[in-house]
Design a protein around this motif. Structure first.
Motif, PDB file in Angstrom:
ATOM      1  N   SER A  45       0.833  -1.178   0.381  1.00 24.42           N
ATOM      2  CA  SER A  45       0.242  -0.056   0.645  1.00 24.42           C
ATOM      3  C   SER A  45       1.259   1.514  -0.495  1.00 24.42           C
ATOM      4  O   SER A  45       2.002   1.302   0.780  1.00 24.42           O
ATOM      5  N   ARG A 107      -3.225  -1.235  -3.475  1.00 29.36           N
ATOM      6  CA  ARG A 107      -3.693  -0.670  -3.104  1.00 29.36           C
ATOM      7  C   ARG A 107      -2.971   1.247  -2.970  1.00 29.36           C
ATOM      8  O   ARG A 107      -1.566   1.312  -1.808  1.00 29.36           O
ATOM      9  N   TRP A 146      -6.426  -2.023  -6.698  1.00 27.52           N
ATOM     10  CA  TRP A 146      -6.646  -1.099  -5.646  1.00 27.52           C
ATOM     11  C   TRP A 146      -6.700  -0.107  -5.484  1.00 27.52           C
ATOM     12  O   TRP A 146      -6.630   0.820  -4.514  1.00 27.52           O
ATOM     13  N   CYS A 148      -7.889   3.673  -3.612  1.00 28.33           N
ATOM     14  CA  CYS A 148      -8.450   4.253  -1.996  1.00 28.33           C
ATOM     15  C   CYS A 148      -8.750   5.927  -2.438  1.00 28.33           C
ATOM     16  O   CYS A 148      -8.278   6.150  -3.077  1.00 28.33           O
ATOM     17  N   CYS A 192     -11.667   1.157  -1.830  1.00 22.20           N
ATOM     18  CA  CYS A 192     -11.585   1.443  -1.082  1.00 22.20           C
ATOM     19  C   CYS A 192     -12.211   2.651  -0.596  1.00 22.20           C
ATOM     20  O   CYS A 192     -11.133   3.423  -1.543  1.00 22.20           O
ATOM     21  N   ASN A 195      -9.912   5.692   3.595  1.00 24.94           N
ATOM     22  CA  ASN A 195      -8.096   5.444   4.410  1.00 24.94           C
ATOM     23  C   ASN A 195      -8.237   5.733   6.263  1.00 24.94           C
ATOM     24  O   ASN A 195      -8.255   7.317   6.400  1.00 24.94           O
ATOM     25  N   VAL A 252     -11.553   1.579   4.749  1.00 24.07           N
ATOM     26  CA  VAL A 252     -10.268   0.653   5.193  1.00 24.07           C
ATOM     27  C   VAL A 252     -10.520   1.562   6.902  1.00 24.07           C
ATOM     28  O   VAL A 252     -10.114   2.468   6.922  1.00 24.07           O
ATOM     29  N   GLY A 319     -10.424  -3.693   5.156  1.00 21.05           N
ATOM     30  CA  GLY A 319      -9.015  -3.418   4.772  1.00 21.05           C
ATOM     31  C   GLY A 319      -9.385  -3.291   6.644  1.00 21.05           C
ATOM     32  O   GLY A 319     -10.103  -2.259   7.362  1.00 21.05           O
ATOM     33  N   TYR A 378      -8.764  -8.015   4.706  1.00 22.04           N
ATOM     34  CA  TYR A 378      -7.242  -7.541   4.090  1.00 22.04           C
ATOM     35  C   TYR A 378      -6.432  -6.938   5.279  1.00 22.04           C
ATOM     36  O   TYR A 378      -6.785  -5.620   4.939  1.00 22.04           O
ATOM     37  N   ALA A 380      -4.578  -4.518   5.434  1.00 22.85           N
ATOM     38  CA  ALA A 380      -4.231  -3.037   4.223  1.00 22.85           C
ATOM     39  C   ALA A 380      -2.953  -2.405   5.066  1.00 22.85           C
ATOM     40  O   ALA A 380      -2.528  -1.935   3.765  1.00 22.85           O
TER      41      ALA A 380
END
Length: 477
Positions: A45, A107, A146, A148, A192, A195, A252, A319, A378, A380
């Motif tokens: 990520s 990600r 992926w 975000c 996603c 975050n 996430v 996440g 997952y 993340a």
């Protein structure tokens, strides 16, 4: 056992004093591998402001982190993300680094001010073009994109209208989400929403040590609720838009077990309060459709009819960002009357002085299994800051980072054995980057970045992680 009862029993028994000493699950015999389930997803990520740079290129507008990092004294050494890792221009090299390690997923976050410089209205096609190129480069190397949609770099134009303290941001975010999904959603299948919304609310709106630098509990409550509302609104919008596209939608969260310092009864209520503010304020409305009891009075003036139904959306995955436990005790000056205290004596620490408690990851996974319906999870983000050294062969040696990730992986595998629905692992992070208020003095990357030349040098941890991916498990040696 529900967490309140569990923590109460732990405090009474003094178990928190030894929580950090739980032994790491044993590796398999020499020459063998502690394997993960078939199809387990391995990746890494990053986030846009931390690596992209090019903050004025191709029509990108300023973000709150541009403003914050350029304000005197807000970031260590006066560092900014103006150049960061120059990923905007060097993305192909970075994708190649992922591919060489065998990573199957990436990600990354999309910079909202790059897509909508004014935060709303017409999109900036040149900004979207970058994510087109990145998506295509990833797929060409067999790496799943992926995206975000928000990793902290809110357009400054929206902050000027109140940002996350303005309820209207739920609609602005959903519009932005649809713009991005409309451009790359034919290729990107895993989405996603946010975050770590609790970190944005606590550090950026409660304590003022992150952008946008706001303070106070009232701003914390607004930032949490409006992020939750924006997340739910975007999930509904993308679900309606993505019929037949095969999208998997999730978000996430940073979930860190909170323990009373020293296992003392006197610290028990503080641990519950911080657990509510950090973990439950985002997890409970998403998964249960309600705010945690300890904070309901604070949220009550903000919650309008239908809000909790909008927030309580089904997700295809969760996440999970995990770094350590948090140890709390009373502090009258704290945002919620609590403050950080010491981890159990003998607990190892990272370069940022964060306690190393890999068993806390298994604790969170177990609770998601037992109390929240065992959703597909997952990891993340998981990684650590350690100072790197150059060994006698000229290689970047970072054995502490290898040990950190290895120990967390072993506890994750144990949790899977016990029924946790863990599907994949994204290391934080690929590159040494701009570490928010810490600037460039912290190093979380598997790859070292020379601040003068931008030369990428894979570390020992990069090669070790490549071996983990190749073997689909943790090697004993």
């Amino acid at each position: 056992m529900r967490r309140r009862s569990f923590l109460k029993a732990a405090a009474a028994a003094g178990l928190a004093s030894v929580a950090g000493a739980r032994p790491v699950p044993a590796l398999a015999q020499a020459g063998t591998v502690t394997e993960f389930p078939k199809g387990f997803l391995w990746g890494c990520s990053t986030s846009s402001y931390q690596i992209e740079g090019a903050v004025t290129a191709d029509g990108r507008g300023p973000s709150v982190w541009d403003t914050f990092s350029h304000a005197y004294g807000k970031v260590a050494n006066g560092d900014t993300g103006d150049v960061a890792c120059d990923h905007y221009n060097r993305y192909a090299e970075d994708v190649d680094l992922m591919a060489r390690a065998g990573m199957r997923a990436y990600r990354f976050s999309v910079a909202w001010p790059r897509v909508q410089p004014a935060g709303a209205g017409a999109p900036n096609d040149k900004g979207l073009d970058f994510y087109d190129r990145l998506t295509d480069a990833l797929l060409a190397k067999g790496i799943e994109p992926w995206p975000c949609l928000f990793h902290w770099d809110l357009p400054q134009a929206l902050q000027d209208k109140g940002g996350w303290t303005n309820r209207d941001i739920a609609g602005w975010f959903a519009d932005y989400a649809q713009i991005v999904a409309g451009r790359i959603g034919d290729r990107a299948k895993h989405w996603c929403m946010l975050n770590e919304p609790s970190v944005v609310a606590i550090f950026g709106h409660g304590l003022g040590v992150h952008a946008p630098g706001m303070t106070g509990k009232a701003n914390y409550f607004k930032a949490i609720h409006h992020q939750n509302l924006a997340q739910g609104t975007a999930l509904k919008a993308l679900r309606a838009m993505g019929g037949g596209k095969g999208w998997q939608l999730g978000t996430v969260l940073s979930l860190q077990p909170v323990w009373p310092v020293g296992g003392l009864d006197a610290n028990y209520e503080s641990s519950l309060m911080w657990d509510a503010a950090w973990n439950r304020a985002c997890l409970d409305p998403l998964m249960r459709g309600e705010y945690p009891e300890l904070l309901r009075d604070g949220f009550a003036p903000l919650v309008k009819a239908g809000d909790l139904e909008t927030i309580h959306q089904p997700i295809d995955f969760l996440g999970l960002n995990y770094y350590s436990r948090m140890h709390q005790q009373p502090d009258p000056g704290g945002l919620f009357g609590t403050g950080y205290g010491s981890a159990p004596e003998g607990t190892r620490r990272t370069g940022m002085e964060w306690p190393v408690e890999p068993d806390g990851l298994a604790e969170i996974l177990s609770e998601l299994q037992q109390e929240y319906g065992n959703p597909p999870v997952y990891v993340a983000e998981n990684g650590a800051d350690y100072p790197d050294s150059v060994g006698p062969q000229g290689k970047v040696e970072d054995g502490d980072r290898i040990r950190f990730i290895r120990d967390h992986l072993l506890f994750a595998r144990k949790a899977i054995d016990e029924g946790a629905n863990l599907k994949g692992w994204f290391v934080w992070t690929l590159l040494d980057n701009f570490e928010w208020a810490e600037g460039y003095r912290r190093h979380f990357g598997l790859v070292q970045v020379d601040r003068q030349t931008m030369t990428r040098t894979p570390k020992a941890s990069y090669h070790w992680y490549a071996d983990v991916i190749r073997k689909n498990g943790v090697p004993s040696v």
